[in-house]
Motif scaffolding. Sequence first.
Motif, short mmCIF file in Angstrom:
data_model
loop_
_atom_site.label_atom_id
_atom_site.label_comp_id
_atom_site.label_asym_id
_atom_site.label_seq_id
_atom_site.Cartn_x
_atom_site.Cartn_y
_atom_site.Cartn_z
N VAL A 51 32.20 -19.34 26.45
CA VAL A 51 31.26 -20.21 25.74
C VAL A 51 29.85 -19.73 26.05
O VAL A 51 29.62 -19.12 27.09
N ALA A 52 28.91 -19.93 25.13
CA ALA A 52 27.54 -19.53 25.41
C ALA A 52 26.91 -20.46 26.42
O ALA A 52 27.24 -21.65 26.47
N LYS A 53 25.99 -19.91 27.20
CA LYS A 53 25.39 -20.74 28.24
C LYS A 53 24.70 -21.96 27.64
O LYS A 53 24.75 -23.06 28.19
N GLN A 54 24.05 -21.72 26.51
CA GLN A 54 23.36 -22.83 25.86
C GLN A 54 24.32 -23.97 25.52
O GLN A 54 23.96 -25.15 25.58
N THR A 55 25.54 -23.63 25.18
CA THR A 55 26.53 -24.66 24.87
C THR A 55 26.83 -25.52 26.09
O THR A 55 27.01 -26.74 25.98
N VAL A 56 26.89 -24.86 27.24
CA VAL A 56 27.08 -25.62 28.48
C VAL A 56 25.97 -26.66 28.62
O VAL A 56 26.22 -27.84 28.87
N TYR A 57 24.73 -26.19 28.38
CA TYR A 57 23.60 -27.10 28.58
C TYR A 57 23.47 -28.13 27.47
O TYR A 57 22.72 -29.09 27.59
N SER A 58 24.18 -27.92 26.35
CA SER A 58 24.15 -28.95 25.31
C SER A 58 25.17 -30.06 25.62
O SER A 58 25.11 -31.14 25.08
N HIS A 59 26.11 -29.75 26.50
CA HIS A 59 27.11 -30.78 26.88
C HIS A 59 26.81 -31.41 28.22
O HIS A 59 27.24 -32.54 28.48
N PHE A 60 26.09 -30.69 29.08
CA PHE A 60 25.78 -31.23 30.41
C PHE A 60 24.31 -30.98 30.71
O PHE A 60 23.82 -29.87 30.48
N LYS A 61 23.68 -32.01 31.23
CA LYS A 61 22.23 -31.95 31.47
C LYS A 61 21.86 -30.77 32.36
O LYS A 61 20.95 -30.01 32.05
N ASP A 62 22.54 -30.63 33.46
CA ASP A 62 22.22 -29.54 34.37
C ASP A 62 23.43 -29.25 35.25
O ASP A 62 24.50 -29.83 35.06
#
Lengths: 219, 219
Positions: free
Chosen positions: B57-68
């Motif tokens: 998954v793209a890193k940005q996707t991680v940050y779109s699902h979890f704040k930090d």
Amino acid sequence: MNSRPAPNSNSRAPEEGKDNVTRLSEKREKILEGALRVFLAQGYSASMDAIAAEAGVAKQTVYSHFKDKHSLFSALIDRLLDHFVSAGLTADLLALDARSFIRKIAHITLSRMDDWEYVSLLRLIIGESGRFPELSELYVSHMVKPGIEKLAAYLRANEQVRFSDPEATARIIHGALINFVILQEVMHGKHAMPMSRERLINSIVDMVLFAGEQGKQSS
Amino acid sequence: MNSRPAPNSNSRAPEEGKDNVTRLSEKREKILEGALRVFLAQGYSASMDAIAAEAGVAKQTVYSHFKDKHSLFSALIDRLLDHFVSAGLTADLLALDARSFIRKIAHITLSRMDDWEYVSLLRLIIGESGRFPELSELYVSHMVKPGIEKLAAYLRANEQVRFSDPEATARIIHGALINFVILQEVMHGKHAMPMSRERLINSIVDMVLFAGEQGKQSS
DNA sequence: TGGATGCTAGACTAATCAGTATGATGTCTC
DNA sequence: GAGACATCATACTGATTAGTCTAGCATCCA
């Protein structure tokens, strides 16, 4: 002479009477003490700058005494393990009757709950047992194994009790005690499930003595 | 149409029949699974890049699902705790006689030694209990406390055994078992001090039943 | 006196990392 | 077809870090 203002005075006190070797190991000591505080508080991720600062020593000095971070960490854990090993069960305890012996062992083990260094060391060794398996193995072979073996030897030798499996029995006693330390202090469980040490100790003593008594009757 | 070579083909399969919400939570799921593998293997110091890569998954996707990072970590631990809580002791066990009951509890607890995820989770929660006390408190209150309370309730209710302090007795049993998991698997002690699970279980069962028997006689 | 040694403060390098930004692609809904 | 949206790859920022380097100071010893 020496009219220089010496702005960053080198804080080395002469301390005549101490030879080179002594002073060498003094620096090493300061570094280890700083590393102790910082590693135990922050874990292995603590920075070498923070350790040098805490030790009151230049970073280069740290690297002149220890090859790298890993070496310093290992040396520190080694030292700490040695320290806590020495405070184990001594020969005079073996003369006690079974009830007093177990109670004494339990008290000694649980008294370490009050020792921030011990609690932090336990957390650190378990937490880093993935990255540094050799250190947790050292903990097991130097602290846990001798302790359990001595306890098992007592249980096997003492006339007042008899167990079909003293080794396993020793593990039960040790596990009940150490897990109490981990639950209450390491994992901060003392608020969610409070219990006095005395209650745990009483139950352990009763349980072991009942079982040891029973073992005698059936033999 | 679509004569474009599509060099980095967006690997999204259409999967008709799944609505938006489903696909949304599918990504979340992939992220959590990747985070699980990476966090459990490397600890909290694992990098977000590694997690995104592992999740595919793209890193940005991680940050779109979890704040930090902290939020992702907390969400993962929550999920894992839920997972292992559900596999606790069930109602049908309560019908067993004392010997079978304790033996069963012990087997279930020790069977987790074979579960890499469980062992790693234990290591992680203990290791990070300094940095994230709230997570270890969650572990205590959601997993340990209910387990010990149910065990104590059984010990108190069962006619075949009687203990002066069922709560403390439950702690002893639990401590002996969990500490065995920690010693043998988490801390890699199984080579330095091997012992079969059966030996430990037999000793626990004997000890508890002897003591429970004694408690009946003296009441 | 002069060289060796241990130390200091501080700068520096190279790498890593959390988190953000950009700009494009595909899908869904209207 | 248009806009909204989720995602993608990639690049970037700013901060931190392990470990090295430099240049100077203090002490000891020959």
